[in-house]
Scaffold this active site. Sequence first.
Site, PDB file in Angstrom:
ATOM      1  N   LYS A  85       0.429  15.619  38.238  1.00 40.87           N
ATOM      2  CA  LYS A  85       0.421  16.384  39.280  1.00 40.87           C
ATOM      3  C   LYS A  85      -0.717  17.382  39.047  1.00 40.87           C
ATOM      4  CE  LYS A  85       3.703  19.796  41.293  1.00 40.87           C
ATOM      5  NZ  LYS A  85       4.980  20.198  41.123  1.00 40.87           N
ATOM      6  N   SER A 160       7.961  20.333  45.641  1.00 36.88           N
ATOM      7  CA  SER A 160       6.595  20.495  45.730  1.00 36.88           C
ATOM      8  C   SER A 160       5.728  19.257  45.379  1.00 36.88           C
ATOM      9  CB  SER A 160       5.865  21.681  44.831  1.00 36.88           C
ATOM     10  OG  SER A 160       6.021  21.458  43.554  1.00 36.88           O
ATOM     11  N   SER A 184      11.367  20.398  42.128  1.00 30.98           N
ATOM     12  CA  SER A 184      10.009  19.635  42.607  1.00 30.98           C
ATOM     13  C   SER A 184       9.850  18.495  42.053  1.00 30.98           C
ATOM     14  CB  SER A 184       8.779  20.657  42.336  1.00 30.98           C
ATOM     15  OG  SER A 184       9.031  21.888  42.971  1.00 30.98           O
TER      16      SER A 184
END
EC number: 6.3.5.7
Length: 513
Positions: A85, A160, A184
């Site tokens: 990420k 997210s 997330s």
Amino acid sequence: MTQQTELVTLSAAQMAEAINAGEVSSRELVEAQLAAIDAAEPSIQAFLQVSRDQALQQADDFDARRQSGDVDGLPELAGVPIAVKDMIVTKGIATTAASKILEGWIPPYDATVVRKLKHAGMPILGKTNLDEFAQGSSTEHSAYQTTHNPWDTSRVPGGSGGGSASAVAAFEAPLALGTDTGGSIRQPGALTGTVGVKPTYGGVSRFGAIAMASSLDQIGPVSRTVLDAALLHEVIGGYDERDSTSIPKPLGKLADAAREGQRQDLHGMRVGLVKEIGGEGFQPGVEARFREAVSALEAMGAEVVEVSCPHFSYSLGAYYIIMPSEVSSNLARYDGMRYGLRVMPPEGKAQTAANMMAATREQGFGDEVKRRIILGTYALSAGYYDAWYGSAQKVRTLIIRDFAQAFEQVDVLVSPTSPSTAFKFGEKMDDPLTMYLNDVATIPANLAGVPAMSIPAGLSDDGLPVGFQFFAPQMKDEVMYKPAAALEAALLEQQHGPIWQSMNTPWLDGLNK
């Protein structure tokens, strides 16, 4: 299926077995994953950057090391590629947090988890998309692109960490790292049919994770199986002296717990249904799959009881005071002075540092980030600190006590992961409060610092994935891996295979042609 398609649809554990058996090299796996990325990205857009040359070089280095016999001490996943990420810093690879304010920033160091991946010989395929600074529940707030859900590209992948979840779901990567501040990793896991784990707070180093809300953020695994998540968790976990919140205790035997769970024997385990998570506001198909999964746990010998955590109903309100307050503090460092974007004031306006900072932040931050900075600054302002931030922290203490009391009665707690399946793009963008409700089931774990995991629980009536969530006591992450792996195995038998067999993946059809 073609050879490359067969490779990319293997689990990470199966890839590791193939490497150890000499059936495939790390380079061949990386090449297959890069081909899958090339094929899928026009539809999925999970990656902000693909580190093609670096990944191939890392694979070659591992293959050479393995050829020489220098593999003692390497973890089981050695040689298996992974995505990261873009909230986690990577030396020599741009890290942006999906924000214009960090566009083009190339870190001079690696996060501890990235350093561990490299030491383990795991090639890094690239950096995945996210809501800007990890602030969102749909990955619609990225400054660069919108990631699509592989199950239906007209729908969001959650957030997210939608980029990491979609990359794994679409077979662009067998594994990924995410960050979880209020769900997330787990909420995108539920919406994309992947496994997402939030470890115990402090159980995985946060050194090198760009801070959103420091008392809530946690790096964790994204995978397609519970065992893969356990193996990756063991690679990245453990004490780190560079992280002041890191817990100086060894990890439990996570992979052993997952393998034990695969035997589907849960006799002697007590499972608590959280009374306050579910019911009104939860999609009927989500509730139905949850109840079916609970029945499967009972069929394997688990004793299921209802447990009340009365202060969980206040968790959403407490979180959306504490988190913006920490966001306001953490994002103050992005001022255009030291690194990242710098925007000078327009002509006719005084060329002062204050005006430069204002111009930089106006252009560099997106709407959702600005919204949370404003909320947090207000909550921390004189005259409101005790009324808002102080009260929210008191509620947090009550939630911690709820977990402690619940775990005196049961081994694990369970709930649905998300109130709904994946929603359409734009459906909730104009209503931030409705968007925030997507985190109602995941937030309590972050406020209390306990570990939590989401696994696929089948498909809802709309044909989209549903997530099933486990909570375990602090620093007892292994406790949730056993029932999670057991439920996964039971559902595989009921569904006659993994749910991704029902997913339409046209981007894989042309691999290796």
